[in-house]
Design a protein around this motif. Structure first.
Motif: not given
Length: 172
Positions: A1-8, A18-25, A61-70
């Motif tokens: 997942m793109e870091r900037e998108l997660l920061l937004e 919406r973009k995160v939803y579309e990528k992860m749904a 805190q660590n956006l690199d772990t977003f997908e595992a966290w989700a």
């Protein structure tokens, strides 16, 4: 997942959400599908999962772990749904004896196995997913589902036997 998108998303940007939803749904739907049979329950859990993701993303805190966290949020929401619906665990003897099997055999037909999971009882399917797919130890599974460690082991054993029977019957 793109870091900037997660920061937004952390700044509550609706377009980023919406973009995160579309990528992860799709990915999270697949996770929920492994635990729940009913499409309405899956959609409800998925909505709750995304609500939690977007309301708690500032705590990540660590956006690199977003997908595992989700994914972990989705699993926990599924388990919460199973507890709320009082998923039934098959009554078995607590004196569990694990069957011997070669764990080195890799199954190349993962989709077939995952589709066969729908034939398992909910509680049994949840334990199989948590142990075999998510990698949780029996002690943690027992704690998560408020069951004994022996019940977790026996349910996994039952799931393995049932899947083996289904594989043989379907000539997979």
């Amino acid at each position: 997942m793109e870091r900037e998108l997660l920061l937004e998303c952390q700044r509550s940007s609706r377009s980023a959400q919406r973009k995160v939803y579309e990528k992860m749904a799709g990915k999270l739907y697949s996770v929920c599908r492994r635990y729940l049979k009913n499409d309405e329950d899956i959609e409800e859990v998925l909505a709750d999962t995304f609500y939690k993701i977007f309301t708690k993303i500032t705590q990540l805190q660590n956006l690199d772990t977003f997908e595992a966290w989700a994914r972990k949020i989705a699993v926990n929401e599924c388990l919460q749904k199973l507890r709320a619906t009082k998923a039934q665990f098959i009554s078995m003897d607590e004196n569990f004896v694990e069957t011997s099997g070669t764990s080195s055999e890799n199954i190349s037909f993962e989709k077939d196995i995952l589709s066969l999971l729908n034939f398992l009882p909910e509680g049994c399917r949840a334990i199989f997913n948590l142990f075999a797919i998510e990698g949780y130890p029996h002690k943690e599974i027992a704690s998560m589902l408020s069951i004994s460690e022996g019940t977790s082991k026996s349910q996994l054993n039952f799931a393995r036997k049932k899947l083996q029977e289904l594989l043989i019957n379907q000539n997979i």
